[in-house]
Design a protein around this motif. Structure first.
Motif, PDB file in Angstrom:
ATOM      1  N   LEU A 126      18.635  68.649 -28.463  1.00 11.05           N
ATOM      2  CA  LEU A 126      19.391  67.546 -29.040  1.00 11.05           C
ATOM      3  C   LEU A 126      20.319  66.983 -27.971  1.00 11.05           C
ATOM      4  CD1 LEU A 126      20.539  69.036 -32.486  1.00 11.05           C
ATOM      5  CD2 LEU A 126      18.563  67.572 -32.042  1.00 11.05           C
ATOM      6  N   GLU A 127      20.364  65.655 -27.874  1.00  8.84           N
ATOM      7  CA  GLU A 127      21.313  65.011 -26.970  1.00  8.84           C
ATOM      8  C   GLU A 127      22.425  64.391 -27.813  1.00  8.84           C
ATOM      9  OE1 GLU A 127      21.615  61.492 -23.569  1.00  8.84           O
ATOM     10  OE2 GLU A 127      19.649  62.262 -24.212  1.00  8.84           O
ATOM     11  N   LEU A 128      23.675  64.770 -27.503  1.00 10.93           N
ATOM     12  CA  LEU A 128      24.817  64.298 -28.263  1.00 10.93           C
ATOM     13  C   LEU A 128      25.345  62.985 -27.695  1.00 10.93           C
ATOM     14  CD1 LEU A 128      26.727  67.664 -28.774  1.00 10.93           C
ATOM     15  CD2 LEU A 128      24.789  66.715 -30.045  1.00 10.93           C
ATOM     16  N   ALA A 129      26.240  62.360 -28.455  1.00 16.79           N
ATOM     17  CA  ALA A 129      26.778  61.061 -28.048  1.00 16.79           C
ATOM     18  C   ALA A 129      27.548  61.147 -26.738  1.00 16.79           C
ATOM     19  CB  ALA A 129      27.667  60.507 -29.156  1.00 16.79           C
ATOM     20  N   ASN A 130      28.132  62.315 -26.429  1.00 14.32           N
ATOM     21  CA  ASN A 130      28.893  62.470 -25.182  1.00 14.32           C
ATOM     22  C   ASN A 130      28.026  62.860 -23.994  1.00 14.32           C
ATOM     23  OD1 ASN A 130      28.257  65.094 -25.796  1.00 14.32           O
ATOM     24  ND2 ASN A 130      30.363  65.821 -26.038  1.00 14.32           N
ATOM     25  N   GLY A 131      26.708  62.876 -24.175  1.00 11.22           N
ATOM     26  CA  GLY A 131      25.795  63.236 -23.092  1.00 11.22           C
ATOM     27  C   GLY A 131      25.486  64.704 -22.993  1.00 11.22           C
ATOM     28  N   MET A 132      26.085  65.510 -23.829  1.00 12.74           N
ATOM     29  CA  MET A 132      25.840  66.957 -23.815  1.00 12.74           C
ATOM     30  C   MET A 132      24.514  67.265 -24.486  1.00 12.74           C
ATOM     31  SD  MET A 132      28.294  69.889 -25.472  1.00 12.74           S
ATOM     32  CE  MET A 132      27.839  71.617 -25.426  1.00 12.74           C
ATOM     33  N   PHE A 133      23.837  68.320 -24.009  1.00 11.36           N
ATOM     34  CA  PHE A 133      22.562  68.749 -24.571  1.00 11.36           C
ATOM     35  C   PHE A 133      22.737  70.089 -25.277  1.00 11.36           C
ATOM     36  CE2 PHE A 133      21.352  65.875 -21.185  1.00 11.36           C
ATOM     37  CZ  PHE A 133      20.322  65.129 -21.756  1.00 11.36           C
ATOM     38  N   MET A 149      24.618  67.680 -36.063  1.00 15.09           N
ATOM     39  CA  MET A 149      24.004  66.463 -36.580  1.00 15.09           C
ATOM     40  C   MET A 149      24.986  65.300 -36.639  1.00 15.09           C
ATOM     41  SD  MET A 149      20.864  66.847 -36.890  1.00 15.09           S
ATOM     42  CE  MET A 149      20.630  65.247 -37.640  1.00 15.09           C
ATOM     43  N   ALA A 150      26.281  65.602 -36.698  1.00 24.25           N
ATOM     44  CA  ALA A 150      27.271  64.530 -36.750  1.00 24.25           C
ATOM     45  C   ALA A 150      27.320  63.742 -35.453  1.00 24.25           C
ATOM     46  CB  ALA A 150      28.649  65.111 -37.063  1.00 24.25           C
ATOM     47  N   GLU A 151      26.926  64.377 -34.333  1.00 23.05           N
ATOM     48  CA  GLU A 151      27.016  63.713 -33.031  1.00 23.05           C
ATOM     49  C   GLU A 151      25.666  63.595 -32.325  1.00 23.05           C
ATOM     50  OE1 GLU A 151      30.271  64.979 -30.549  1.00 23.05           O
ATOM     51  OE2 GLU A 151      31.242  65.966 -32.248  1.00 23.05           O
ATOM     52  N   ALA A 152      24.587  64.071 -32.946  1.00 27.19           N
ATOM     53  CA  ALA A 152      23.267  63.995 -32.312  1.00 27.19           C
ATOM     54  C   ALA A 152      22.803  62.543 -32.245  1.00 27.19           C
ATOM     55  CB  ALA A 152      22.266  64.836 -33.086  1.00 27.19           C
ATOM     56  N   GLU A 153      22.330  62.135 -31.078  1.00 29.74           N
ATOM     57  CA  GLU A 153      21.851  60.770 -30.886  1.00 29.74           C
ATOM     58  C   GLU A 153      20.360  60.715 -30.576  1.00 29.74           C
ATOM     59  OE1 GLU A 153      23.506  57.970 -31.212  1.00 29.74           O
ATOM     60  OE2 GLU A 153      25.451  58.889 -31.680  1.00 29.74           O
ATOM     61  N   LEU A 154      19.858  61.760 -29.941  1.00 26.24           N
ATOM     62  CA  LEU A 154      18.480  61.729 -29.455  1.00 26.24           C
ATOM     63  C   LEU A 154      17.865  63.107 -29.597  1.00 26.24           C
ATOM     64  CD1 LEU A 154      16.853  59.355 -28.115  1.00 26.24           C
ATOM     65  CD2 LEU A 154      17.266  60.469 -25.934  1.00 26.24           C
ATOM     66  N   VAL A 165      18.006  59.616 -33.450  1.00 26.31           N
ATOM     67  CA  VAL A 165      18.356  60.160 -34.763  1.00 26.31           C
ATOM     68  C   VAL A 165      18.955  59.019 -35.583  1.00 26.31           C
ATOM     69  CG1 VAL A 165      19.703  61.872 -36.014  1.00 26.31           C
ATOM     70  CG2 VAL A 165      18.777  62.417 -33.756  1.00 26.31           C
ATOM     71  N   SER A 166      18.301  58.650 -36.648  1.00 28.26           N
ATOM     72  CA  SER A 166      18.764  57.539 -37.470  1.00 28.26           C
ATOM     73  C   SER A 166      20.005  57.947 -38.259  1.00 28.26           C
ATOM     74  CB  SER A 166      17.664  57.093 -38.433  1.00 28.26           C
ATOM     75  OG  SER A 166      17.398  58.100 -39.392  1.00 28.26           O
ATOM     76  N   PRO A 167      20.819  56.965 -38.703  1.00 27.21           N
ATOM     77  CA  PRO A 167      21.981  57.308 -39.546  1.00 27.21           C
ATOM     78  C   PRO A 167      21.574  58.053 -40.811  1.00 27.21           C
ATOM     79  CG  PRO A 167      22.164  55.054 -38.726  1.00 27.21           C
ATOM     80  CD  PRO A 167      20.797  55.541 -38.351  1.00 27.21           C
ATOM     81  N   GLU A 168      20.434  57.683 -41.390  1.00 26.42           N
ATOM     82  CA  GLU A 168      19.962  58.377 -42.589  1.00 26.42           C
ATOM     83  C   GLU A 168      19.659  59.842 -42.292  1.00 26.42           C
ATOM     84  OE1 GLU A 168      18.718  55.605 -41.381  1.00 26.42           O
ATOM     85  OE2 GLU A 168      19.405  54.095 -42.822  1.00 26.42           O
ATOM     86  N   ALA A 169      19.031  60.084 -41.126  1.00 27.02           N
ATOM     87  CA  ALA A 169      18.699  61.463 -40.753  1.00 27.02           C
ATOM     88  C   ALA A 169      19.966  62.287 -40.523  1.00 27.02           C
ATOM     89  CB  ALA A 169      17.818  61.473 -39.508  1.00 27.02           C
ATOM     90  N   LYS A 170      21.009  61.653 -39.986  1.00 25.52           N
ATOM     91  CA  LYS A 170      22.266  62.376 -39.795  1.00 25.52           C
ATOM     92  C   LYS A 170      22.856  62.811 -41.133  1.00 25.52           C
ATOM     93  CE  LYS A 170      23.754  60.352 -35.404  1.00 25.52           C
ATOM     94  NZ  LYS A 170      24.875  59.698 -34.702  1.00 25.52           N
TER      95      LYS A 170
END
Length: 358
Positions: A126-133, A149-154, A165-170
């Protein structure tokens, strides 16, 4: 009265009490008072070992431990995509009554109402919004200080295209902690390769080329020479380009896909396959060689592949037509004419402006 001395402190490393928490996450332990203690808490799945210092000066006391947020990621592979799911680690345990290493879940209630099986621990990240994996462990478990899941983007996995990761999936993924469900969060597609066919002499793209991968037709370039988008798994594949100039068997090329990134492939139509052929009505050349020196007029064909097959193919000139290999020059670029000998282009390198045969 003689005062009662407190008991001596336990030797370092000696365990004085142990126990397991109940369904509410609580446990009661009997320990000596007025003695420095080290209280440790650990859960094989939900929490790494934590430690607190305690000296109990009253008849009762409380020590709080806070477990990390732990989720479990699964994947299910199909021919066309890789579906990634999230669940609470308790889901697999409750389904199978398992202790220790978590089993693969078999979840009921799929799209067709049948059990969904074939789940294995997710092997991507999972890649987070801050670039962390965040990368799961071999059991698919992800531990973090907050809900990932609150910060997962990819969502990414080697050999597949990453998916956002779509908003619905979050929202749905966050519910997995308390719902007891396995929730889909992303679908990763196959790698994409854009394929075109170009002339080897000048790099000019060729229209209306049909492209196939491993025998499956993916599309054609059309009149505007658009690249054909082909989806295929990581590994070795065979590309096939079909065009009238590549008849009868088409052009084959190996295709190796090494990761999930989108790439481009430009196949080449070699000049050795092309023949310039003159076609004229019967008796044309005999009449042109007369005493009056009349010029010979003929249609000039560009033929790809085997000439004998071309002569017997549909759309070829009549069988009684005169056909011969052309000798001459192509003057598309006056400064760099191309010589044609016995129907074959005597080509060495493209002109400076890039123009060539096609």
């Amino acid at each position: 009265a003689t005062p009662v001395s407190p008991p001596p402190p336990p030797a370092p490393g000696i365990e004085v009490a142990d126990g397991e928490t109940d369904v509410d996450g609580r446990v009661e332990l009997w320990v000596p008072m007025c003695v420095p203690l080290q209280v440790q808490a650990y859960h094989q799945i939900l929490m790494q070992r934590q430690q607190r210092e305690l000296t109990l000066m009253a008849q009762a006391g409380t020590v709080d431990f806070f477990a990390e947020v732990v989720v479990q990621l699964w994947q299910a592979e199909k021919a066309e995509d890789l579906t990634v799911f999230i669940s609470s680690p308790r889901v697999a345990r409750s389904l199978h009554g398992c202790e220790g290493i978590l089993p693969f879940p078999t979840i009921r209630g799929g799209h067709d109402g049948q059990p969904q099986s074939g789940f294995v621990p997710f092997q991507g990240q999972l890649e987070l919004a801050n670039g962390m994996f965040l990368k799961p462990d071999p059991q698919g478990l992800v531990r973090w200080e907050r809900d990932p899941m609150a910060e997962a983007e990819l969502v990414s996995c080697n050999g597949w295209r990453s998916a956002a990761v779509s908003p619905e999936a979050k929202v749905e993924g966050a519910k997995a902690h308390n719902s007891g469900r396995v929730v889909e969060i992303a679908r990763l597609g196959l790698p994409i390769v854009h394929v075109q066919l170009a002339a080897a002499c000048c790099g000019a793209l060729i229209p209306d080329v049909q492209i196939a991968v491993d025998g499956e037709v993916m599309g054609d370039t059309g009149p505007f020479m658009n690249p054909v988008s082909c989806c295929a798994k990581v590994g070795e594949h065979v590309l096939l380009a079909r065009h009238p100039l590549s008849m009868p068997d088409g052009l084959r090329s190996s295709l190796r896909i090494v990761d999930g990134t989108t790439s481009g492939v430009e196949m080449e139509l070699p000049l050795e396959r092309l023949r310039f052929v003159c076609v004229a009505p019967p008796g044309t050349r005999a009449a042109g060689n007369g005493a009056d020196g009349a010029p010979i007029f003929a249609d000039l064909w560009l033929v790809g592949g085997d000439l004998a097959r071309w002569r017997s193919s549909r759309g070829a000139p009549p069988l009684d037509a005169e056909v011969w290999l052309w000798d001459g020059e192509l003057l598309g670029n006056p400064d760099h004419p191309l010589s044609v000998q016995a129907g074959v282009v005597a080509w060495s390198q493209p002109a400076p402006d890039g123009r060539g045969v096609l």
